[in-house]
Design a protein around this motif. Structure first.
Motif, mmCIF file in Angstrom:
data_model
loop_
_atom_site.group_PDB
_atom_site.id
_atom_site.type_symbol
_atom_site.label_atom_id
_atom_site.label_comp_id
_atom_site.label_asym_id
_atom_site.label_seq_id
_atom_site.Cartn_x
_atom_site.Cartn_y
_atom_site.Cartn_z
ATOM 1 N N PHE A 10 24.451 -26.440 -5.182
ATOM 2 C CA PHE A 10 25.370 -25.607 -4.637
ATOM 3 C C PHE A 10 24.884 -24.207 -4.498
ATOM 4 N N ASN A 11 23.939 -24.057 -3.878
ATOM 5 C CA ASN A 11 22.788 -22.887 -4.005
ATOM 6 C C ASN A 11 22.424 -22.216 -2.727
ATOM 7 N N PRO A 12 23.301 -21.757 -1.994
ATOM 8 C CA PRO A 12 24.747 -21.625 -2.182
ATOM 9 C C PRO A 12 25.572 -22.875 -1.560
ATOM 10 N N PRO A 13 26.881 -22.677 -1.756
ATOM 11 C CA PRO A 13 27.746 -23.707 -1.122
ATOM 12 C C PRO A 13 27.813 -23.468 0.275
ATOM 13 N N HIS A 14 28.039 -24.362 1.073
ATOM 14 C CA HIS A 14 28.502 -24.099 2.811
ATOM 15 C C HIS A 14 29.024 -24.885 3.321
ATOM 16 N N VAL A 15 29.707 -24.836 4.431
ATOM 17 C CA VAL A 15 31.025 -25.478 4.821
ATOM 18 C C VAL A 15 30.882 -26.819 5.101
ATOM 19 N N MET A 16 29.407 -27.490 4.941
ATOM 20 C CA MET A 16 29.391 -28.995 5.150
ATOM 21 C C MET A 16 29.941 -29.387 3.563
ATOM 22 N N HIS A 17 29.488 -28.655 2.627
ATOM 23 C CA HIS A 17 30.176 -29.122 1.187
ATOM 24 C C HIS A 17 31.768 -29.216 1.235
ATOM 25 N N LYS A 51 26.879 -18.529 -12.835
ATOM 26 C CA LYS A 51 27.992 -17.794 -12.483
ATOM 27 C C LYS A 51 28.375 -17.530 -11.215
ATOM 28 N N TYR A 52 27.051 -17.158 -10.363
ATOM 29 C CA TYR A 52 27.345 -16.692 -8.993
ATOM 30 C C TYR A 52 27.791 -18.004 -8.168
ATOM 31 N N ARG A 53 27.288 -19.256 -8.380
ATOM 32 C CA ARG A 53 27.453 -20.317 -7.581
ATOM 33 C C ARG A 53 28.818 -20.808 -7.921
ATOM 34 N N LEU A 54 29.422 -20.804 -9.299
ATOM 35 C CA LEU A 54 30.762 -21.038 -9.448
ATOM 36 C C LEU A 54 31.690 -20.221 -8.845
ATOM 37 N N GLU A 55 31.359 -18.822 -8.734
ATOM 38 C CA GLU A 55 32.245 -17.750 -7.933
ATOM 39 C C GLU A 55 32.281 -18.237 -6.588
ATOM 40 N N MET A 56 31.121 -18.411 -5.822
ATOM 41 C CA MET A 56 31.067 -18.636 -4.566
ATOM 42 C C MET A 56 31.944 -20.018 -4.213
ATOM 43 N N LEU A 57 31.866 -21.121 -5.091
ATOM 44 C CA LEU A 57 32.674 -22.234 -4.847
ATOM 45 C C LEU A 57 34.063 -21.970 -4.617
ATOM 46 N N LYS A 180 30.003 -15.531 2.591
ATOM 47 C CA LYS A 180 29.021 -14.862 2.949
ATOM 48 C C LYS A 180 29.145 -13.298 2.608
ATOM 49 N N LYS A 181 30.591 -12.843 2.497
ATOM 50 C CA LYS A 181 30.522 -11.390 1.810
ATOM 51 C C LYS A 181 30.183 -11.144 0.516
ATOM 52 N N TYR A 182 30.446 -12.519 -0.165
ATOM 53 C CA TYR A 182 30.155 -12.390 -1.877
ATOM 54 C C TYR A 182 28.688 -12.240 -1.692
ATOM 55 N N ILE A 183 27.785 -13.216 -1.022
ATOM 56 C CA ILE A 183 26.246 -13.103 -1.136
ATOM 57 C C ILE A 183 25.655 -11.580 -0.720
ATOM 58 N N GLU A 184 26.650 -11.186 0.261
ATOM 59 C CA GLU A 184 26.088 -9.641 0.886
ATOM 60 C C GLU A 184 26.301 -8.598 -0.439
ATOM 61 N N LYS A 185 27.555 -8.959 -0.797
ATOM 62 C CA LYS A 185 27.995 -7.826 -1.852
ATOM 63 C C LYS A 185 27.089 -7.718 -3.092
ATOM 64 N N LYS A 186 26.759 -9.050 -3.618
ATOM 65 C CA LYS A 186 25.890 -9.330 -4.867
ATOM 66 C C LYS A 186 24.452 -9.174 -4.616
#
Length: 192
Positions: A10-17, A51-57, A180-186
């Motif tokens: 999930f690097n990153p998780p996306h809408v198909m997941h 930790k980032y992948r968990l938060e995005m999920l 998307k916003k989380y990726i941009e913020k981090k």
């Protein structure tokens, strides 16, 4: 209850997941899906910290009934799929535990630690990826516990394509808006 353990980076998780999990629930394959991202000991190119992948999920599935996220594989040691499945079987002893994966994973299953144990003790819901002949792959394993799932998908999305697009400062197509916003913020995926 039928519980699907959806493993992956999930690097990153996306809408198909997300859409895959919702499809499996809507079509009565499963009653609940738990996302379990691989820990940091998993060797994969460009893998950001769990930790980032968990938060995005969590952001992607918040407020969606029957979708959950587990930090089980966040531990420092390498955790194998059979251990993860056993862990959830102990948590849910009266329920059926399924492992959700793509056909790309099924191609490699014989290299997994204790793969025969997995095939004998758990059901696998295998979703077609790219041009894989999923029915042939399932037939070659000769296991009644491997179930091919053909999900209608007309959007070719992958985490690797999304990472490449972010690195090239192109679109974030295929991502949930909160992710998307989380990726941009981090400032994720721009560092390598």
């Amino acid at each position: 209850m039928k519980i699907g353990i959806f493993g992956g980076s999930f690097n990153p998780p996306h809408v198909m997941h997300k859409n895959l999990a919702l499809y499996l629930i809507k079509n009565k394959y499963l009653d609940k899906v738990i996302y379990v991202p691989t820990g940091n000991k998993y060797v994969k190119k460009d893998l950001i910290d769990v930790k980032y992948r968990l938060e995005m999920l969590k952001l992607m599935v918040e407020d969606i009934k029957d979708l959950e996220v587990s930090a089980y594989e966040r531990k420092k040691a390498l955790i194998y799929t059979y251990q993860t499945l056993d862990y959830f079987k102990k948590l849910y002893p009266n329920d059926e535990i399924y492992f959700v994966c793509g056909s790309d994973n099924l191609r490699e299953i014989k290299s997994w630690k204790n793969y025969k144990y997995i095939l004998n003790n758990y059901k696998l819901l295998v979703v077609k990826r790219s041009n894989d002949d999923i029915e042939e792959m399932v037939g070659n394993l000769k296991s009644k516990n491997v179930i091919a799932v053909n999900i209608p998908c007309n959007i070719p999305i992958s985490s690797s394509i999304i990472r490449k697009n972010i690195k090239l400062n192109q679109n974030f197509e295929g991502l949930d808006l909160k992710v998307k916003k989380y990726i941009e913020k981090k400032n994720l995926y721009c560092r390598y």
